[in-house]
Every structure is written in structure tokens, then in C-alpha cells.
Design an enzyme around this catalytic site. Structure first.
Site, PDB file in Angstrom:
ATOM      1  N   HIS A 135      42.532  44.971  38.165  1.00  0.00           N
ATOM      2  CA  HIS A 135      41.672  43.788  38.199  1.00  0.00           C
ATOM      3  C   HIS A 135      42.048  42.865  39.360  1.00  0.00           C
ATOM      4  O   HIS A 135      41.183  42.403  40.108  1.00  0.00           O
ATOM      5  CB  HIS A 135      41.781  43.053  36.861  1.00  0.00           C
ATOM      6  CG  HIS A 135      40.962  41.807  36.773  1.00  0.00           C
ATOM      7  ND1 HIS A 135      39.684  41.789  36.257  1.00  0.00           N
ATOM      8  CD2 HIS A 135      41.237  40.536  37.169  1.00  0.00           C
ATOM      9  CE1 HIS A 135      39.206  40.555  36.341  1.00  0.00           C
ATOM     10  NE2 HIS A 135      40.130  39.772  36.879  1.00  0.00           N
ATOM     11  N   GLU A 136      43.347  42.620  39.531  1.00  0.00           N
ATOM     12  CA  GLU A 136      43.791  41.714  40.602  1.00  0.00           C
ATOM     13  C   GLU A 136      43.520  42.300  41.989  1.00  0.00           C
ATOM     14  O   GLU A 136      43.094  41.591  42.895  1.00  0.00           O
ATOM     15  CB  GLU A 136      45.276  41.372  40.427  1.00  0.00           C
ATOM     16  CG  GLU A 136      45.570  40.512  39.203  1.00  0.00           C
ATOM     17  CD  GLU A 136      44.717  39.246  39.160  1.00  0.00           C
ATOM     18  OE1 GLU A 136      44.656  38.523  40.166  1.00  0.00           O
ATOM     19  OE2 GLU A 136      44.080  38.990  38.120  1.00  0.00           O
ATOM     20  N   HIS A 139      39.926  41.657  42.904  1.00  0.00           N
ATOM     21  CA  HIS A 139      39.639  40.322  43.451  1.00  0.00           C
ATOM     22  C   HIS A 139      39.937  40.310  44.958  1.00  0.00           C
ATOM     23  O   HIS A 139      39.188  39.736  45.750  1.00  0.00           O
ATOM     24  CB  HIS A 139      40.513  39.254  42.782  1.00  0.00           C
ATOM     25  CG  HIS A 139      39.996  38.768  41.459  1.00  0.00           C
ATOM     26  ND1 HIS A 139      38.714  38.304  41.274  1.00  0.00           N
ATOM     27  CD2 HIS A 139      40.617  38.639  40.252  1.00  0.00           C
ATOM     28  CE1 HIS A 139      38.568  37.922  40.014  1.00  0.00           C
ATOM     29  NE2 HIS A 139      39.693  38.131  39.363  1.00  0.00           N
ATOM     30  N   GLU A 198      34.634  37.235  38.113  1.00  0.00           N
ATOM     31  CA  GLU A 198      35.403  37.894  37.058  1.00  0.00           C
ATOM     32  C   GLU A 198      34.739  39.211  36.634  1.00  0.00           C
ATOM     33  O   GLU A 198      35.385  40.242  36.482  1.00  0.00           O
ATOM     34  CB  GLU A 198      35.539  36.973  35.841  1.00  0.00           C
ATOM     35  CG  GLU A 198      36.635  35.947  35.979  1.00  0.00           C
ATOM     36  CD  GLU A 198      37.970  36.584  36.294  1.00  0.00           C
ATOM     37  OE1 GLU A 198      38.431  37.447  35.554  1.00  0.00           O
ATOM     38  OE2 GLU A 198      38.551  36.227  37.325  1.00  0.00           O
TER      39      GLU A 198
HETATM   40 ZN   LIG Z   1      40.090  37.853  37.474  1.00  0.00          ZN
END
Ligand SMILES: [Zn+2]
Length: 270
Positions: A135-136, A139, A198
Site C-alpha cells: 500500500h505504501e 502511494h 487511499e
Molecule cells: Zn494510504
């Protein structure tokens, strides 16, 4: 005639400032290119690593390194599949576990992933770590940090990056960067990601996780554990920037089949 000139210049600037992000396929505001941003990113990362205790040699540290290397390989495989190998050429991947009780993790532009020991009780296993790290990284790949900053702030970062060899970075630039990218907690409140950012990072993250050979279904368990963590003893740092609630978890469930299907097309790492 004179009157319209500035508008023309402004329009030209806007056109130049947009670039298609290879991983999202979207036009992003891009006042700072990777080659301008990465020197600042790496400096901030190096400063953070110098100021914090990095854990090495433990089973946890080895697990962070293993999962990080798999997520890296998955990102490379995915970008290659998208015909965008060049996008990662300046990445200098690192995955560090730091001794910090905060429930947090982040990835700076250029592949610098930091996991705080405080999040390990929530990640619990490899799949949990893959959820967070995937997830990171997403981003970072999608340039969401840049979208947290104003155009003026981005230009300031770019100016500093270009000038990095000769000038000292100002404290305000350091704070802008830290807030936008989540380095440390010394500046207090970190800017939250938008809902759409997100959701985008969840989608890409689940895909990377699947390509890395993990089961994206396990992401649901992680986000449920993270959600349960708030309430008792305050909201973890990670939760304040990554709100985890029923809406998010429902959205994740909807994204999982596509992540699995993409991983089937791209192939999984060995
Ligand atoms: Zn996030």
C-alpha cells in the site's frame, strides 16, 4: 492582445505541469520530476535513518527485508508488464525496520520504505506486512505525496532538489516534505491522504501483493485489525492518515477479484 498573454503563459505552464502517471494512467500535477524529487527524498530518508534506531538481524527485520524485496520485484514486474520499466530506473529501494512504538509505516519517492516496530503487532505476519508495504509503495508509485502539496510547495521542493549540492535545505522545506510524505513525527500532524488516493493505493497495493505471491484476501484481516486498534488508547498515526472503516473494507473486498485477475495476467514472482 497584451491582456491575454498571461493567460496563454499560464495555460502553457499548466500543460507542462501535467504528466501521465504510468501506474494510474491519470494526468497528475507534476511540478517536480522524479529526478528532481529523489535527491530531496533520499536526503530526508538518510537523515531519518541517521536519527533513528534501525533494527537489524532479528526475525522481524529479516521479514521486513524479505517482504520488501518481494514487493519491489512485484512493482518491477508490474511496470514491465505495463511497458514502463523506465519509471523505476532511478529507484533505490531500501526496506528498514525502525525501533519506534508508533503504529506507522511509509515509503518515500524512490523506494525508501520504513516500517515502525509499533505496527508489527497489527501486521502480525508476512501477508500483513505485504499489505502495508504494498500500500505504501503504491502511494509513492502514484505520486500521491506530491498531490498532498500545493503547487508552490512543490516548486519549492524542486528548487531545493536542483540546488541541493550547494545550499542547505531550509527548515520549512524539510517540514513540507515531512508532512507530505510522512517522515517521522517531529512536525506533528501529518496531512491525510484523500479518499480517492487511499482507494487508488489500495487497488495498486492489492495487485502488487498478489504479484508478490501473497493472497490479497489477507489484506482484509490486516485492515480489520487496524480498525479495531483505534478507540483503545487513541488513534494510531497510521490510522489518522489511512482511515480504516466499514466503507474502506467493503471497497477492498470489491477490489480483490481484479487484483487477483491482474496478477494472473502479469504473473507472480518466483
Ligand atoms: Zn494510504
Amino acid at each position: 492582445m497584451k491582456k491575454y498573454l498571461p493567460i496563454g503563459i499560464f495555460a502553457a505552464l499548466l500543460v507542462c505541469a501535467c504528466a501521465t502517471n504510468p501506474i494510474t494512467g491519470k494526468q497528475n500535477l507534476n511540478f517536480v520530476s522524479n529526478s528532481e524529487l529523489f535527491p530531496t527524498s533520499f536526503q530526508q530518508y538518510n537523515a531519518f535513518i541517521a536519527e533513528n534506531k534501525v533494527i537489524t538481524g532479528t526475525a522481524d527485520a529479516k521479514r521486513v527485508d524479505l517482504v520488501g524485496s518481494k514487493i519491489k520485484a512485484a512493482a518491477e514486474k508490474y511496470l514491465t508488464y505495463l511497458g514502463q520499466t523506465q519509471y523505476l530506473k532511478d529507484y533505490r529501494w531500501e526496506y528498514k525496520l525502525v525501533d519506534n512504538k508508533e503504529v506507522n509505516a511509509w515509503c518515500l519517492p524512490g523506494g525508501k520504505i520504513v516500517v515502525y516496530s509499533g505496527i508489527l503487532p497489527v501486521t502480525q505476519d508476512e501477508a500483513g506486512l505485504a499489505t502495508v508495504m504494498g500500500h505504501e509503495v503504491s502511494h509513492a508509485l502514484a505520486n500521491h505525496g506530491a498531490q498532498r502539496m500545493s503547487a508552490a510547495q512543490l516548486q519549492q521542493i524542486g528548487g531545493v532538489a536542483l540546488d541541493a549540492a550547494t545550499s542547505n535545505k531550509s527548515e520549512s522545506t524539510r517540514q513540507i516534505f515531512s508532512q507530505a510524505y510522512g517522515v517521522g513525527s517531529e512536525v506533528g500532524v501529518m496531512l491525510p491522504f484523500s479518499r480517492s488516493n487511499e482507494s487508488e493505493a489500495d487497488k495498486i497495493g492489492l495487485t502488487l501483493m498478489a504479484i508478490a505471491g501473497y493472497n490479497p484476501d489477507d489484506a482484509i484481516a490486516f485492515w480489520s485489525r487496524m480498525s479495531a486498534k483505534s478507540g483503545a488508547g487513541g488513534t494510531p498515526e497510521f490510522m489518522s492518515t489511512h482511515p480504516s472503516d466499514a466503507t474502506r473494507i467493503a471497497n477492498l473486498k470489491k477490489l480483490i477479484p481484479e487484483a487477483k485477475a491482474t496478477a494472473l495476467k502479469v504473473g507472480t514472482i518466483r
